[in-house]
Design a protein around this motif. Structure first.
Motif, PDB file in Angstrom:
ATOM      1  N   GLY A 136     -13.472  98.187   8.898  1.00  0.00           N
ATOM      2  CA  GLY A 136     -12.846  97.831  10.002  1.00  0.00           C
ATOM      3  C   GLY A 136     -13.549  98.043  11.213  1.00  0.00           C
ATOM      4  O   GLY A 136     -13.852  97.343  12.330  1.00  0.00           O
ATOM      5  N   ASP A 137     -14.339  99.196  11.261  1.00  0.00           N
ATOM      6  CA  ASP A 137     -15.130  99.458  12.486  1.00  0.00           C
ATOM      7  C   ASP A 137     -16.340  98.782  12.387  1.00  0.00           C
ATOM      8  O   ASP A 137     -16.790  98.431  13.487  1.00  0.00           O
ATOM      9  CB  ASP A 137     -15.653 101.144  12.042  1.00  0.00           C
ATOM     10  CG  ASP A 137     -16.489 101.432  13.470  1.00  0.00           C
ATOM     11  OD1 ASP A 137     -16.038 101.526  14.357  1.00  0.00           O
ATOM     12  OD2 ASP A 137     -17.708 101.872  13.157  1.00  0.00           O
ATOM     13  N   MET A 138     -16.816  98.324  11.335  1.00  0.00           N
ATOM     14  CA  MET A 138     -18.037  97.396  11.311  1.00  0.00           C
ATOM     15  C   MET A 138     -17.898  95.759  11.827  1.00  0.00           C
ATOM     16  O   MET A 138     -18.663  95.442  12.585  1.00  0.00           O
ATOM     17  CB  MET A 138     -18.385  97.347   9.792  1.00  0.00           C
ATOM     18  CG  MET A 138     -19.937  96.609   9.495  1.00  0.00           C
ATOM     19  SD  MET A 138     -20.009  96.461   7.682  1.00  0.00           S
ATOM     20  CE  MET A 138     -20.464  98.070   7.144  1.00  0.00           C
ATOM     21  N   ALA A 139     -16.585  95.540  11.560  1.00  0.00           N
ATOM     22  CA  ALA A 139     -15.995  94.377  12.284  1.00  0.00           C
ATOM     23  C   ALA A 139     -15.957  94.455  13.531  1.00  0.00           C
ATOM     24  O   ALA A 139     -16.365  93.615  14.495  1.00  0.00           O
ATOM     25  CB  ALA A 139     -14.522  93.813  11.624  1.00  0.00           C
ATOM     26  N   ALA A 140     -15.548  95.462  14.104  1.00  0.00           N
ATOM     27  CA  ALA A 140     -15.367  95.847  15.712  1.00  0.00           C
ATOM     28  C   ALA A 140     -16.658  95.813  16.246  1.00  0.00           C
ATOM     29  O   ALA A 140     -16.817  95.122  17.531  1.00  0.00           O
ATOM     30  CB  ALA A 140     -14.485  97.206  15.852  1.00  0.00           C
ATOM     31  N   ARG A 168      -8.266  99.479   7.075  1.00  0.00           N
ATOM     32  CA  ARG A 168      -8.906  98.411   8.037  1.00  0.00           C
ATOM     33  C   ARG A 168      -8.449  98.209   9.265  1.00  0.00           C
ATOM     34  O   ARG A 168      -9.223  98.093  10.237  1.00  0.00           O
ATOM     35  CB  ARG A 168      -8.901  97.030   7.018  1.00  0.00           C
ATOM     36  CG  ARG A 168      -9.699  96.909   6.025  1.00  0.00           C
ATOM     37  CD  ARG A 168      -9.251  95.548   5.128  1.00  0.00           C
ATOM     38  NE  ARG A 168      -9.594  95.788   3.490  1.00  0.00           N
ATOM     39  CZ  ARG A 168      -9.526  94.853   2.620  1.00  0.00           C
ATOM     40  NH1 ARG A 168      -9.201  93.731   3.052  1.00  0.00           N
ATOM     41  NH2 ARG A 168      -9.742  95.287   1.614  1.00  0.00           N
ATOM     42  N   GLY A 169      -7.260  98.253   9.355  1.00  0.00           N
ATOM     43  CA  GLY A 169      -6.546  98.284  10.647  1.00  0.00           C
ATOM     44  C   GLY A 169      -6.836  99.396  11.709  1.00  0.00           C
ATOM     45  O   GLY A 169      -7.340  99.313  12.859  1.00  0.00           O
ATOM     46  N   PHE A 172     -10.559  99.184  12.728  1.00  0.00           N
ATOM     47  CA  PHE A 172     -10.651  98.153  13.614  1.00  0.00           C
ATOM     48  C   PHE A 172     -10.171  98.696  14.978  1.00  0.00           C
ATOM     49  O   PHE A 172     -10.828  98.516  16.127  1.00  0.00           O
ATOM     50  CB  PHE A 172     -10.510  96.772  13.304  1.00  0.00           C
ATOM     51  CG  PHE A 172     -10.531  95.648  14.219  1.00  0.00           C
ATOM     52  CD1 PHE A 172     -11.873  95.275  14.307  1.00  0.00           C
ATOM     53  CD2 PHE A 172      -9.651  95.270  15.056  1.00  0.00           C
ATOM     54  CE1 PHE A 172     -12.005  94.181  15.316  1.00  0.00           C
ATOM     55  CE2 PHE A 172      -9.742  94.182  16.058  1.00  0.00           C
ATOM     56  CZ  PHE A 172     -11.198  93.465  15.981  1.00  0.00           C
ATOM     57  N   ASP A 173      -8.910  99.163  14.995  1.00  0.00           N
ATOM     58  CA  ASP A 173      -8.316  99.340  16.409  1.00  0.00           C
ATOM     59  C   ASP A 173      -9.127 100.602  17.162  1.00  0.00           C
ATOM     60  O   ASP A 173      -9.369 100.579  18.355  1.00  0.00           O
ATOM     61  CB  ASP A 173      -6.916  99.897  16.137  1.00  0.00           C
ATOM     62  CG  ASP A 173      -6.101  98.809  15.430  1.00  0.00           C
ATOM     63  OD1 ASP A 173      -6.627  97.512  15.600  1.00  0.00           O
ATOM     64  OD2 ASP A 173      -4.909  98.804  15.009  1.00  0.00           O
ATOM     65  N   GLU A 174      -9.681 101.604  16.250  1.00  0.00           N
ATOM     66  CA  GLU A 174     -10.259 102.725  16.774  1.00  0.00           C
ATOM     67  C   GLU A 174     -11.645 102.039  17.138  1.00  0.00           C
ATOM     68  O   GLU A 174     -12.397 102.615  18.439  1.00  0.00           O
ATOM     69  CB  GLU A 174     -10.607 103.627  15.829  1.00  0.00           C
ATOM     70  CG  GLU A 174      -9.186 104.536  15.428  1.00  0.00           C
ATOM     71  CD  GLU A 174      -9.388 105.742  14.522  1.00  0.00           C
ATOM     72  OE1 GLU A 174     -10.610 105.854  13.939  1.00  0.00           O
ATOM     73  OE2 GLU A 174      -8.298 106.434  14.270  1.00  0.00           O
ATOM     74  N   ALA A 215      -9.416  89.055  11.028  1.00  0.00           N
ATOM     75  CA  ALA A 215      -8.556  88.942   9.603  1.00  0.00           C
ATOM     76  C   ALA A 215      -8.880  90.230   8.794  1.00  0.00           C
ATOM     77  O   ALA A 215      -9.961  90.135   8.345  1.00  0.00           O
ATOM     78  CB  ALA A 215      -8.628  87.516   9.113  1.00  0.00           C
ATOM     79  N   GLN A 216      -7.851  90.904   8.074  1.00  0.00           N
ATOM     80  CA  GLN A 216      -8.160  91.952   7.241  1.00  0.00           C
ATOM     81  C   GLN A 216      -8.598  91.486   5.969  1.00  0.00           C
ATOM     82  O   GLN A 216      -8.964  92.306   5.023  1.00  0.00           O
ATOM     83  CB  GLN A 216      -7.038  92.846   7.358  1.00  0.00           C
ATOM     84  CG  GLN A 216      -6.583  93.637   8.725  1.00  0.00           C
ATOM     85  CD  GLN A 216      -5.456  94.445   8.695  1.00  0.00           C
ATOM     86  OE1 GLN A 216      -4.553  94.628   7.640  1.00  0.00           O
ATOM     87  NE2 GLN A 216      -5.294  95.111   9.758  1.00  0.00           N
TER      88      GLN A 216
END
Length: 297
Positions: A136-140, A168-169, A172-174, A215-216
């Motif tokens: 998730g962090d990679m996507a962010a 994953r959330g 990404f959120d962090e 998208a997760q």
């Protein structure tokens, strides 16, 4: 005649017992595999990786599909307890409801290894998965770089209660917390392509101005891509998760910006390697991570 029939019946019974013994004591150890759903390319690949490595190591695999139904998962675990399997690889539908499944195995002294999604209770030998928080962090980080840390972002979440959705959330959120992004919508589409399309259509109608979608999983990403294409919003950056064949092709064609590669075949192979060690009497780590990578054009 009675004596003759008695001899025949005794012979048939003996033959049946011999067949039963030979099938039970043929020396082949069995792996029980419970998959959350086989109506998803990621889990089809996960199953393929497990079956490939099992064949190489000489194991038989008994596969049961939970069809995204926690009750069906419990029923599947009950079935495995009477199918002479030596260990269970469990890919839970839901991390909380999986507790019941794990405890059924525990009560039958059947070792359980969870795959891709954790179980929030019960005794599990090990958990094998990608680091979903890191993914998730990679996507962010990818979107921050592409959009200069500014813009309206939509996040499509997976099945509520699953560890993959939560992790994953979280990543990404962090990851976007310190950015200038505006998270205009965050809704569940249950890891499903059709729901991803429907949810994205509704978000487009209510929000309008969108710069990127995370998208997760890839199924939701591909559904969102169709909705955005139909709305003539082709410049919106879409990042998925799993690197399924359809998603990788969409990235090559420029329809998706990126997908986080979770490598389900490798996860499956790694899971069977862990099973092999357990059945050989070796101790394994509580958590065995599998490498992630970002796929871009």
């Amino acid at each position: 005649m009675k004596k003759f029939l008695s001899i025949i019946m005794t012979t048939i019974l003996s033959a049946s017992l011999l067949v039963g013994c030979s099938s039970k004591d043929d020396g082949i150890q069995k792996i029980g595999l419970i998959v959350s759903t086989l109506n998803n390319p990621f889990f089809v690949d996960l199953k393929a990786g497990i079956e490939k490595r099992s064949k190489e190591l000489g194991y038989e695999v008994v596969v049961l599909d939970s069809q995204n139904d926690p009750a069906k998962e419990v029923s599947n675990m009950e079935d495995l307890t009477v199918k002479d399997v030596d260990v269970v690889l469990l890919n839970p539908v839901d991390s909380d409801s999986a507790i019941a499944s794990v405890m059924i195995a525990n009560n039958s002294d059947l070792p359980v290894i969870t795959v891709d999604r954790v179980a929030n209770g019960g005794e599990v030998v090990s958990h094998i998965a990608s680091d979903n928080v890191a993914g998730g962090d990679m996507a962010a980080k990818f979107l921050i770089e592409k959009l200069n840390s500014e813009g309206n972002i939509v996040e499509l979440e997976g099945t509520a209660g699953s560890s993959a959705t939560r992790d994953r959330g979280q990543g990404f959120d962090e990851g976007i917390k310190e950015s200038g992004f505006n998270l205009v919508a965050k809704q569940s589409a249950d890891f499903d392509r059709t729901k991803g399309l429907t949810v994205m259509e509704n978000i487009i109608q209510s929000k309008g101005d969108i710069d990127a979608v995370f998208a997760q999983n890839d199924e939701m990403a591909l559904g969102a891509q169709k909705a955005l294409e139909a709305a003539n919003m082709k410049d919106v950056l879409i990042v998925g998760f799993d690197a399924t064949d359809d998603a990788v092709e969409a990235v090559k064609q420029g329809k998706m910006a990126a997908t986080v590669a979770q490598q389900p075949l490798l996860i499956g192979e790694t899971a069977v390697n862990a099973v092999h060690k357990v059945l050989s009497g070796e101790k394994i780590a509580d958590y065995i991570p599998v490498e992630l990578k970002l796929i871009t054009k």
